[in-house]
Design a protein around this motif. Structure first.
Motif, PDB file in Angstrom:
ATOM      1  N   ALA A   4      15.302  -4.849  23.854  1.00 46.64           N
ATOM      2  CA  ALA A   4      14.379  -3.702  24.672  1.00 46.64           C
ATOM      3  C   ALA A   4      12.962  -3.489  23.952  1.00 46.64           C
ATOM      4  N   LEU A   5      13.242  -3.243  22.630  1.00 47.40           N
ATOM      5  CA  LEU A   5      12.052  -2.689  21.870  1.00 47.40           C
ATOM      6  C   LEU A   5      11.102  -3.984  21.715  1.00 47.40           C
ATOM      7  N   ALA A   6      11.403  -5.182  21.691  1.00 49.02           N
ATOM      8  CA  ALA A   6      10.595  -6.296  21.590  1.00 49.02           C
ATOM      9  C   ALA A   6      10.031  -6.586  22.969  1.00 49.02           C
ATOM     10  N   LEU A   7      10.463  -6.536  23.986  1.00 50.25           N
ATOM     11  CA  LEU A   7      10.070  -6.624  25.407  1.00 50.25           C
ATOM     12  C   LEU A   7       8.884  -5.710  25.550  1.00 50.25           C
ATOM     13  N   ALA A   8       9.264  -4.213  25.136  1.00 54.65           N
ATOM     14  CA  ALA A   8       8.084  -3.190  25.786  1.00 54.65           C
ATOM     15  C   ALA A   8       6.870  -3.690  24.481  1.00 54.65           C
ATOM     16  N   LEU A   9       7.054  -3.920  23.223  1.00 52.97           N
ATOM     17  CA  LEU A   9       6.082  -4.487  22.559  1.00 52.97           C
ATOM     18  C   LEU A   9       5.006  -5.540  23.015  1.00 52.97           C
ATOM     19  N   LEU A  10       5.774  -6.372  23.654  1.00 57.05           N
ATOM     20  CA  LEU A  10       5.076  -7.675  24.113  1.00 57.05           C
ATOM     21  C   LEU A  10       4.413  -7.370  25.587  1.00 57.05           C
ATOM     22  N   ARG A  11       4.902  -6.543  26.109  1.00 58.43           N
ATOM     23  CA  ARG A  11       4.115  -6.044  27.374  1.00 58.43           C
ATOM     24  C   ARG A  11       2.912  -5.146  26.946  1.00 58.43           C
ATOM     25  N   GLU A  12       3.250  -4.348  26.041  1.00 59.74           N
ATOM     26  CA  GLU A  12       2.116  -3.471  25.587  1.00 59.74           C
ATOM     27  C   GLU A  12       0.924  -4.576  24.804  1.00 59.74           C
ATOM     28  N   ARG A  13       1.573  -5.533  23.972  1.00 55.50           N
ATOM     29  CA  ARG A  13       0.620  -6.471  23.293  1.00 55.50           C
ATOM     30  C   ARG A  13       1.247  -7.780  23.565  1.00 55.50           C
ATOM     31  N   PRO A  14       0.655  -8.571  24.605  1.00 52.09           N
ATOM     32  CA  PRO A  14       1.227  -9.763  24.685  1.00 52.09           C
ATOM     33  C   PRO A  14       0.669 -10.941  23.662  1.00 52.09           C
ATOM     34  N   ASP A  15      -0.085 -10.513  22.827  1.00 58.29           N
ATOM     35  CA  ASP A  15      -0.446 -11.304  21.890  1.00 58.29           C
ATOM     36  C   ASP A  15       0.193 -11.293  20.350  1.00 58.29           C
ATOM     37  N   ALA A  16       1.245 -10.307  20.434  1.00 59.42           N
ATOM     38  CA  ALA A  16       1.933  -9.779  19.270  1.00 59.42           C
ATOM     39  C   ALA A  16       2.641 -11.025  18.696  1.00 59.42           C
ATOM     40  N   GLY A  17       2.797 -11.186  17.413  1.00 60.69           N
ATOM     41  CA  GLY A  17       3.368 -12.711  16.977  1.00 60.69           C
ATOM     42  C   GLY A  17       4.857 -12.159  16.216  1.00 60.69           C
ATOM     43  N   VAL A  18       5.497 -13.105  15.565  1.00 54.56           N
ATOM     44  CA  VAL A  18       6.975 -12.813  15.222  1.00 54.56           C
ATOM     45  C   VAL A  18       6.775 -11.382  14.086  1.00 54.56           C
ATOM     46  N   GLY A  19       5.437 -11.714  13.225  1.00 50.93           N
ATOM     47  CA  GLY A  19       5.468 -10.562  12.393  1.00 50.93           C
ATOM     48  C   GLY A  19       5.393  -9.023  12.757  1.00 50.93           C
ATOM     49  N   ASP A  20       4.561  -9.143  14.035  1.00 51.25           N
ATOM     50  CA  ASP A  20       4.482  -8.073  14.621  1.00 51.25           C
ATOM     51  C   ASP A  20       5.732  -7.455  15.142  1.00 51.25           C
ATOM     52  N   VAL A  21       6.661  -8.292  15.873  1.00 54.87           N
ATOM     53  CA  VAL A  21       7.930  -7.856  16.211  1.00 54.87           C
ATOM     54  C   VAL A  21       8.859  -7.397  15.210  1.00 54.87           C
ATOM     55  N   CYS A  22       8.771  -8.127  14.247  1.00 53.32           N
ATOM     56  CA  CYS A  22       9.623  -7.804  13.003  1.00 53.32           C
ATOM     57  C   CYS A  22       9.102  -6.410  12.321  1.00 53.32           C
ATOM     58  N   ALA A  23       7.954  -6.002  12.412  1.00 51.13           N
ATOM     59  CA  ALA A  23       7.589  -4.930  11.706  1.00 51.13           C
ATOM     60  C   ALA A  23       8.186  -3.855  12.566  1.00 51.13           C
ATOM     61  N   ALA A  24       8.122  -3.974  14.049  1.00 51.56           N
ATOM     62  CA  ALA A  24       8.647  -2.844  14.897  1.00 51.56           C
ATOM     63  C   ALA A  24      10.136  -2.893  14.840  1.00 51.56           C
ATOM     64  N   LEU A  25      10.846  -3.885  14.520  1.00 56.04           N
ATOM     65  CA  LEU A  25      12.219  -3.938  14.352  1.00 56.04           C
ATOM     66  C   LEU A  25      12.547  -3.212  12.924  1.00 56.04           C
ATOM     67  N   LEU A  26      11.787  -3.313  12.108  1.00 55.49           N
ATOM     68  CA  LEU A  26      12.010  -2.660  10.587  1.00 55.49           C
ATOM     69  C   LEU A  26      11.832  -1.436  10.899  1.00 55.49           C
ATOM     70  N   ALA A  27      10.759  -0.811  11.513  1.00 57.21           N
ATOM     71  CA  ALA A  27      10.496   0.498  11.639  1.00 57.21           C
ATOM     72  C   ALA A  27      11.613   1.344  12.589  1.00 57.21           C
ATOM     73  N   ALA A  28      11.995   0.621  13.372  1.00 55.12           N
ATOM     74  CA  ALA A  28      13.281   1.171  14.167  1.00 55.12           C
ATOM     75  C   ALA A  28      14.512   1.163  13.691  1.00 55.12           C
ATOM     76  N   SER A  29      14.470   0.442  12.593  1.00 55.39           N
ATOM     77  CA  SER A  29      15.912   0.265  11.929  1.00 55.39           C
ATOM     78  C   SER A  29      16.329   1.481  10.898  1.00 55.39           C
ATOM     79  N   GLY A  30      15.375   2.017  10.298  1.00 62.81           N
ATOM     80  CA  GLY A  30      15.537   3.085   9.332  1.00 62.81           C
ATOM     81  C   GLY A  30      15.791   2.628   7.923  1.00 62.81           C
ATOM     82  N   LEU A  31      15.648   1.169   7.759  1.00 67.08           N
ATOM     83  CA  LEU A  31      15.885   0.650   6.389  1.00 67.08           C
ATOM     84  C   LEU A  31      14.920   1.271   5.475  1.00 67.08           C
ATOM     85  N   ASP A  32      13.470   1.456   6.088  1.00 69.94           N
ATOM     86  CA  ASP A  32      12.706   1.992   5.002  1.00 69.94           C
ATOM     87  C   ASP A  32      12.965   3.273   4.425  1.00 69.94           C
TER      88      ASP A  32
END
Length: 479
Positions: free
Chosen positions: A292-320
């Motif tokens: 769901a997070l990745a789909l929301a990002l791609l709808r907002e930014r259709p040109d987002a790449g793998v790195g952009d999706v991973c950055a969003a996943l990392l931010a949502a994960s709490g690992l930082d």
């Protein structure tokens, strides 16, 4: 390593020539461990997400993960020149074993080597991962596992100076003793996390559960940080591929995908634009929240790449937040934690020698204890008298307060945080260095009075530690 670990190692090596050979060898081993690369043991119940989090921390999908119990043997992950797996047997010998497909640790090590798993002490996994620079990560079978190592030292978990405790939402204080190393290290040497935080609801729900766990377990484990290990693993290990991104982009344009995401089985079986096998893989990598997070990002930014999706996943994960806690609370305190762990090992050695003496006295009544026990006991007393224990007391009090398990008046909490914070004290105080000695003397006297007169016991203990902290500052400044 810093002064306290070096001091402990020197004390052990100085005593070694004066005692019998077995004890001398043990002291030399304790000294070497005190100044070696710090280790953190990852512990928690079965299926708490321990190994997924290990993969996220080391940056590789190497530890076996999945539903049910996957970690059957203790595994030590260390920095090395090549990726390599060695099976360390109980007799100390090693046998190399190829990593499984995808570079993972094989699940059935004993079958591949033709040895009984009970004869395996631990797995030594060397990885060319920068994340392991200066830190060894020890993954253990979960508490309650039918395959837990035999005895407290099995799998070398006692060689860890700190613990990363992965908790379920229902964790209770009486369960902590079953988590390898947690009882020995906390709270100054523990980073506690709510594993698989996505299973308890939304992000605010997970934060609320983590806060409840912090108050319930904070005396032993300190604050609890929520983390979504699966998203962290996918974001940090390079598991998300260009083909996965292409499938997500197709699904983002599918009007039926949001309804299908309400249930995992429905997501796989619904008539969507991506094939079921691809959707199954996406669930394994991201689960529904990550998709769901990745789909929301791609709808907002259709040109987002793998790195952009991973950055969003990392931010949502709490690992930082977990990594920052490891940096401050484990790496930043490596000297204190290593010295305390070495002291604990010397005390255990003295206890073992004391037990041997008692057994010998039962066989030969009236026999006196030998000089080895006396020298070991003296060493333990000398180590326990060092000022580092004041630092540990201050850190542990601050950790309990941050968790919500220890209520303190604002003034006392502020002075406690001031004493444990890094950096030069005059800069933190805003007091000229020439006036610092007088300020320290006044604060020491004030907190001694608080600790002495009618203060509740828990707060009085903290006030006494703060008093001693200021008294030490005064003593260092005045000689």
């Amino acid at each position: 390593m810093g002064r306290w670990a070096q001091d402990t190692a020197q004390a052990c090596r100085a005593l070694a020539p004066s005692v019998g050979l077995p004890i001398a060898d043990a002291l030399d081993a304790i000294a070497a461990r005190a100044v070696a690369t710090p280790a953190i043991v990852v512990t928690g119940p079965v299926s708490s997400g321990k190994s997924t989090l290990v993969n996220a921390l080391v940056g590789r999908r190497v530890a076996p993960t999945g539903a049910g119990e996957c970690t059957r043997l203790t595994a030590r992950y260390v920095r090395g020149p090549v990726d390599r797996l060695d099976v360390v047997l109980a007799d100390g010998s090693r046998r190399p074993l190829p990593l499984a497909e995808g570079g993972r640790v094989p699940a059935a090590v004993g079958d591949r080597l033709g040895v009984d798993p009970a004869d395996v002490d631990h797995l030594l996994v060397s990885l060319t991962s920068d994340a392991l620079d200066g830190l060894t990560v020890v993954d253990t079978p979960g508490a309650g596992s039918a395959r837990r190592p035999r005895g407290p030292a099995r799998g070398s978990t006692d060689a860890a100076e700190s613990a990363l405790v992965v908790l379920p939402p229902t964790a209770r204080p009486d369960e902590i003793a079953g988590f390898a190393g947690a009882a020995r290290h906390g709270p100054a040497g523990v980073v506690a996390v709510l594993g698989r935080a996505d299973t308890v609801g939304s992000e605010p729900d997970a934060a609320g559960v983590a806060e409840v766990l912090s108050r319930r377990l904070g005396d032993r484990l300190g604050p609890v940080t929520p983390v979504v290990g699966l998203l962290a693993e996918t974001a940090t290990t390079g598991a998300l591929r260009t083909a996965d991104l292409a499938a997500l982009r197709v699904l983002a344009a599918d009007p039926g995908v949001d309804g299908a995401l309400l249930d995992p089985e429905l997501f796989v079986t619904a008539p969507l634009s991506a094939d079921p096998a691809t959707r199954t893989r996406l669930l394994e990598l991201l689960d529904r929240r990550g998709i769901a997070l990745a789909l929301a990002l791609l709808r907002e930014r259709p040109d987002a790449g793998v790195g952009d999706v991973c950055a969003a996943l990392l931010a949502a994960s709490g690992l930082d937040r977990v990594v920052e806690r490891l940096r401050v609370e484990v790496r930043g305190r490596a000297d204190l934690l290593a010295a305390r762990a070495a002291e604990r090992r010397v005390a255990a050695l003295a206890d073992a020698e004391r037990a041997a003496v008692r057994a010998e006295r039962r066989r030969a009544p009236g026999r006196e204890a030998g000089p080895d026990l006396t020298r070991l006991t003296d060493l333990v007393e000398d180590l326990r008298a060092r000022p580092l224990h004041l630092d540990l007391a201050l850190v542990e009090a601050a950790t309990r307060h941050r968790s919500g398990a220890l209520a303190l008046p604002d003034e006392l909490a502020g002075e406690l945080d001031l004493l444990v914070a890094p950096g030069p004290l005059p800069a933190r105080l805003g007091v000229p260095p020439t006036e610092l000695a007088g300020h320290a003397a006044r604060r020491a006297a004030a907190w001694r009075a608080v600790a002495t007169w009618g203060t509740p016991p828990a707060q009085a203990d903290v006030a006494d530690a703060v008093h001693r902290g200021w008294a030490r500052v005064w003593g260092e400044l005045t000689g």
